[in-house]
Design an enzyme around this catalytic site. Structure first.
Site, PDB file in Angstrom:
ATOM      1  N   SER A 135      42.958  53.590  57.039  1.00  0.00           N
ATOM      2  CA  SER A 135      42.423  52.456  57.777  1.00  0.00           C
ATOM      3  C   SER A 135      41.803  53.017  59.048  1.00  0.00           C
ATOM      4  O   SER A 135      42.490  53.659  59.844  1.00  0.00           O
ATOM      5  CB  SER A 135      43.560  51.493  58.118  1.00  0.00           C
ATOM      6  OG  SER A 135      43.090  50.455  58.958  1.00  0.00           O
ATOM      7  N   LYS A 161      39.122  52.137  54.440  1.00  0.00           N
ATOM      8  CA  LYS A 161      39.111  50.762  54.971  1.00  0.00           C
ATOM      9  C   LYS A 161      38.588  50.827  56.391  1.00  0.00           C
ATOM     10  O   LYS A 161      39.008  51.685  57.168  1.00  0.00           O
ATOM     11  CB  LYS A 161      40.527  50.192  54.921  1.00  0.00           C
ATOM     12  CG  LYS A 161      40.820  49.025  55.870  1.00  0.00           C
ATOM     13  CD  LYS A 161      42.172  48.397  55.543  1.00  0.00           C
ATOM     14  CE  LYS A 161      42.893  47.908  56.779  1.00  0.00           C
ATOM     15  NZ  LYS A 161      44.233  47.357  56.461  1.00  0.00           N
ATOM     16  N   LYS A 163      37.709  48.463  59.948  1.00  0.00           N
ATOM     17  CA  LYS A 163      37.973  47.200  60.628  1.00  0.00           C
ATOM     18  C   LYS A 163      36.632  46.567  60.973  1.00  0.00           C
ATOM     19  O   LYS A 163      35.709  47.269  61.419  1.00  0.00           O
ATOM     20  CB  LYS A 163      38.775  47.468  61.910  1.00  0.00           C
ATOM     21  CG  LYS A 163      40.180  47.992  61.634  1.00  0.00           C
ATOM     22  CD  LYS A 163      41.059  46.916  61.029  1.00  0.00           C
ATOM     23  CE  LYS A 163      42.512  47.363  60.963  1.00  0.00           C
ATOM     24  NZ  LYS A 163      43.382  46.296  60.440  1.00  0.00           N
ATOM     25  N   ASP A 188      38.621  45.063  56.777  1.00  0.00           N
ATOM     26  CA  ASP A 188      39.731  44.218  57.246  1.00  0.00           C
ATOM     27  C   ASP A 188      39.300  43.517  58.533  1.00  0.00           C
ATOM     28  O   ASP A 188      38.959  44.166  59.520  1.00  0.00           O
ATOM     29  CB  ASP A 188      40.965  45.104  57.505  1.00  0.00           C
ATOM     30  CG  ASP A 188      42.207  44.297  57.873  1.00  0.00           C
ATOM     31  OD1 ASP A 188      42.131  43.060  57.955  1.00  0.00           O
ATOM     32  OD2 ASP A 188      43.277  44.931  58.062  1.00  0.00           O
ATOM     33  N   GLU A 213      39.797  41.957  53.633  1.00  0.00           N
ATOM     34  CA  GLU A 213      41.187  41.633  53.996  1.00  0.00           C
ATOM     35  C   GLU A 213      41.220  40.607  55.131  1.00  0.00           C
ATOM     36  O   GLU A 213      40.550  40.775  56.152  1.00  0.00           O
ATOM     37  CB  GLU A 213      41.877  42.950  54.417  1.00  0.00           C
ATOM     38  CG  GLU A 213      43.369  42.831  54.663  1.00  0.00           C
ATOM     39  CD  GLU A 213      43.986  44.209  54.977  1.00  0.00           C
ATOM     40  OE1 GLU A 213      43.367  45.244  54.647  1.00  0.00           O
ATOM     41  OE2 GLU A 213      45.074  44.231  55.568  1.00  0.00           O
ATOM     42  N   ASP A 238      46.757  39.587  54.105  1.00  0.00           N
ATOM     43  CA  ASP A 238      47.732  40.397  54.842  1.00  0.00           C
ATOM     44  C   ASP A 238      48.566  39.422  55.690  1.00  0.00           C
ATOM     45  O   ASP A 238      49.612  38.943  55.233  1.00  0.00           O
ATOM     46  CB  ASP A 238      46.963  41.424  55.698  1.00  0.00           C
ATOM     47  CG  ASP A 238      47.822  42.223  56.664  1.00  0.00           C
ATOM     48  OD1 ASP A 238      49.036  41.956  56.773  1.00  0.00           O
ATOM     49  OD2 ASP A 238      47.295  43.131  57.344  1.00  0.00           O
ATOM     50  N   LYS A 262      53.441  44.394  53.422  1.00  0.00           N
ATOM     51  CA  LYS A 262      53.981  45.184  54.527  1.00  0.00           C
ATOM     52  C   LYS A 262      55.457  44.837  54.651  1.00  0.00           C
ATOM     53  O   LYS A 262      55.818  43.664  54.772  1.00  0.00           O
ATOM     54  CB  LYS A 262      53.262  44.855  55.844  1.00  0.00           C
ATOM     55  CG  LYS A 262      51.830  45.368  55.917  1.00  0.00           C
ATOM     56  CD  LYS A 262      51.176  45.018  57.233  1.00  0.00           C
ATOM     57  CE  LYS A 262      49.745  45.560  57.281  1.00  0.00           C
ATOM     58  NZ  LYS A 262      48.997  45.004  58.440  1.00  0.00           N
ATOM     59  N   GLY A 290      49.841  49.265  56.460  1.00  0.00           N
ATOM     60  CA  GLY A 290      50.467  50.079  57.502  1.00  0.00           C
ATOM     61  C   GLY A 290      50.420  49.367  58.843  1.00  0.00           C
ATOM     62  O   GLY A 290      49.636  48.432  59.038  1.00  0.00           O
TER      63      GLY A 290
HETATM   64  O1  OSB Z   1      45.785  44.680  59.604  1.00  0.00           O
HETATM   65  O2  OSB Z   1      46.382  46.291  58.397  1.00  0.00           O
HETATM   66  C1  OSB Z   1      46.268  45.793  59.511  1.00  0.00           C
HETATM   67  C2  OSB Z   1      47.328  48.314  62.196  1.00  0.00           C
HETATM   68  C3  OSB Z   1      47.940  47.474  63.092  1.00  0.00           C
HETATM   69  C4  OSB Z   1      47.977  46.124  62.837  1.00  0.00           C
HETATM   70  C5  OSB Z   1      47.405  45.611  61.677  1.00  0.00           C
HETATM   71  C6  OSB Z   1      46.797  46.436  60.758  1.00  0.00           C
HETATM   72  C7  OSB Z   1      46.728  47.811  61.050  1.00  0.00           C
HETATM   73  C8  OSB Z   1      46.063  48.780  60.192  1.00  0.00           C
HETATM   74  C9  OSB Z   1      46.512  50.209  60.343  1.00  0.00           C
HETATM   75  O3  OSB Z   1      45.127  48.520  59.475  1.00  0.00           O
HETATM   76  C10 OSB Z   1      47.119  50.777  59.140  1.00  0.00           C
HETATM   77  C11 OSB Z   1      47.757  52.113  59.455  1.00  0.00           C
HETATM   78  O4  OSB Z   1      47.053  53.117  59.400  1.00  0.00           O
HETATM   79  O5  OSB Z   1      48.969  52.141  59.758  1.00  0.00           O
HETATM   80 MG    MG Z   2      45.302  43.997  57.667  1.00  0.00          MG
END
Ligand code: OSB
Ligand code: MG
Length: 371
Positions: A135, A161, A163, A188, A213, A238, A262, A290
Site C-alpha cells: 500500500s 495499491k 491511496k 484505496d 477500496e 474496509d 483487518k 494492514g
Molecule cells: O485503509 O488500508 C487502509 C494504513 C492506515 C490506515 C488505513 C489503511 C492503511 C494502509 C496501510 O493502507 C497498509 C499497510 O501497509 O500497513
Molecule cells: Mg483501506
C-alpha cells in the site's frame, strides 16, 4: 487456563517514510502492545488504531482506557478455555474492536504455544507462504509515486495499491497506467468521496483496477451498493465491515465484491474467522489489510493470511518498508516473488525483541490476577 498477568505497553516508533491517506499524514507511530501471561506462556498482541480518530474512532488513549478498565479485569476475573470464550466475554463492550483484538489475539498466541503448533495452523491456515502486495501512500509528487511503485515491483511485490482522494486520483492513475500498463493495481480512497461524485467515480472504470477500496462513507453499506450498480470496477470494503454480520449484509445487498479483513477492525481472530467463513461460503474473495503495524501486528496478519479464503495479495509487507529496526526477531522479509513464508515454529513464530521494545517504550501498566 488462568491469565496471571497482563501488561500494556505504549511504544513510539518513527516510520522510515511518512504515510499519507485521504484523511491525513502519519510519520511517528504510537503503538499499544498487550503482553499476557498464562500457564507459563507469554502471548503478544497489538492495538492497530491510528494516533488520531480519523480511520475509526479508536486511538491509543481509548484503547488503553477500554483495556485497563474493562477488558483486562474481565479477562483476569476467571479462567478461560479458549480465546473464543474471551471474545464472548468482551461482547458487552460496544465496538472498541482494536482494543479487544489485541488481548484476544495475545491469548491465541498463548494457546498455540501450549499446543506446540504454529498459530497459523491453530487458526486453520493451510498456506505455507502468503502472496504480498504493498500500500503506497500519497506522495509529494507524482514522480515520487512512480519511482516508489518501480522500487516495490523490483522487490517482487505482486500488486500495487495506491491511496487516492479528490485531486490525487484520475491524473495519478493515468500516469501509473501509462508507465505500468499491465500491473495488478488497485486504489484505496478511505471514504474520500460521496455519491454526488458519481460522474467522477465512473472515470475510474477506465484503469482496469482490481478493485476500488472504500470509496464512500466509513460506516456505509447502502450507498456502496448503489455505486456498485453504476460502476464496473469491483468495490472492496474496509472501514464498513466490523463483523460477520456486516459482511453477510454487505454481500447480500451487493455493496461490495471483495472484502479487506483487518484483525483489529473486526475485533480479533474469532470474528475474522467468521468473516472468512461467510465470504468463502459465498465465494467472495478476501485479503488481509494492514494498519502500519509493528512486527507483532504484522506477525498476526501473516498467521491470518494463511487461511484458505485469503486468495488475494494482502497489504502485508516487509518490516523494512516501515521500520529502521523492527521489534521482532527475525524481521519480516519478502521473497523475490512477493511472498512471505508462514513460520513453522509454535505460536506467532517471531520472537519479540525485548531489548528493542524496552528502548521504544514510553508508558507501561501491569495488571495481575488477585487469586
Ligand atoms: O485503509 O488500508 C487502509 C494504513 C492506515 C490506515 C488505513 C489503511 C492503511 C494502509 C496501510 O493502507 C497498509 C499497510 O501497509 O500497513
Ligand atoms: Mg483501506
Amino acid at each position: 487456563m488462568k491469565i496471571e498477568r497482563v501488561e500494556l505497553l505504549e511504544l513510539r516508533m518513527p516510520l522510515v517514510h511518512f504515510f499519507e491517506t485521504s484523511f491525513g499524514r502519519t510519520a511517528d507511530r504510537r503503538i499499544v502492545l498487550v503482553r499476557a501471561e498464562a500457564g507459563g506462556q507469554e502471548g503478544w498482541g497489538e492495538v492497530t488504531c491510528g494516533e488520531a480518530p480519523f480511520y475509526s474512532y479508536e486511538t491509543p488513549e481509548t484503547a488503553w482506557h477500554i483495556l485497563r478498565d474493562f477488558l483486562i479485569p474481565w479477562a483476569l476475573e476467571k479462567p478461560w478455555n479458549s480465546p473464543a470464550e474471551i471474545a464472548r466475554r468482551f461482547q458487552p463492550v460496544r465496538g472498541h474492536n482494536m482494543a479487544k483484538a489485541a488481548l484476544e489475539n495475545a491469548l491465541w498466541d498463548i494457546q498455540a504455544q501450549r499446543q506446540r503448533v504454529p498459530l497459523a495452523r491453530l487458526l486453520g491456515g493451510t498456506r505455507e507462504e502468503i502472496p504480498c502486495g504493498v500500500s503506497i501512500g500519497i506522495q509529494n509528487s507524482p514522480e515520487e509515486l512512480l519511482e516508489k511503485i518501480q522500487r516495490e515491483l523490483d522487490a517482487g511485490y505482486q500488486r500495487i495499491k495506491v491511496k487516492i482522494k479528490p485531486g490525487w486520483d484520475i491524473e495519478i492513475l493515468e500516469r501509473i497506467r501509462n508507465r505500468f500498463p499491465d500491473i495488478d493495481l488497485m486504489a484505496d480512497a478511505n471514504s474520500a468521496y460521496t455519491l454526488e461524485g458519481l460522474p467522477h467515480l465512473r472515470l475510474l472504470d477506465q484503469f482496469r483496477l482490481m478493485m476500488i477500496e472504500q470509496p464512500l462513507g466509513w460506516y456505509d453499506l447502502i450507498d456502496h451498493a448503489r455505486l456498485q450498480r453504476e460502476i464496473k470496477t469491483p468495490i472492496c470494503l474496509d472501514e464498513s465491515i466490523h463483523s460477520a454480520e456486516d459482511a453477510r449484509k454487505a454481500i447480500e445487498i451487493e455493496a461490495c465484491k471483495i472484502i479487506n479483513v483487518k484483525l483489529g477492525r473486526v475485533g480479533g481472530y474469532t470474528a475474522a474467522r467468521e468473516i472468512h467463513d461467510v465470504c468463502v461460503a459465498r465465494q467472495v474473495p478476501i485479503w488481509c489489510g494492514g494498519m502500519l503495524e509493528s512486527g507483532i501486528g504484522r506477525a498476526h496478519n501473516i498467521a491470518m493470511s494463511s487461511l484458505p479464503g485469503f486468495t488475494l495479495p494482502g497489504d502485508v509487507s516487509a518490516s523494512r518498508r516501515y521500520w529502521k529496526e523492527d521489534i521482532i526477531d527475525p524481521e519480516v522479509t519478502v521473497t523475490g516473488k512477493g511472498t512471505i513464508a508462514v513460520p513453522k515454529e509454535p505460536g506467532l513464530g517471531y520472537r519479540p525483541n525485548l531489548a528493542r521494545i524496552a528502548t521504544v517504550t514510553v508508558r507501561k501498566d501491569l495488571f495481575e490476577s488477585r487469586t
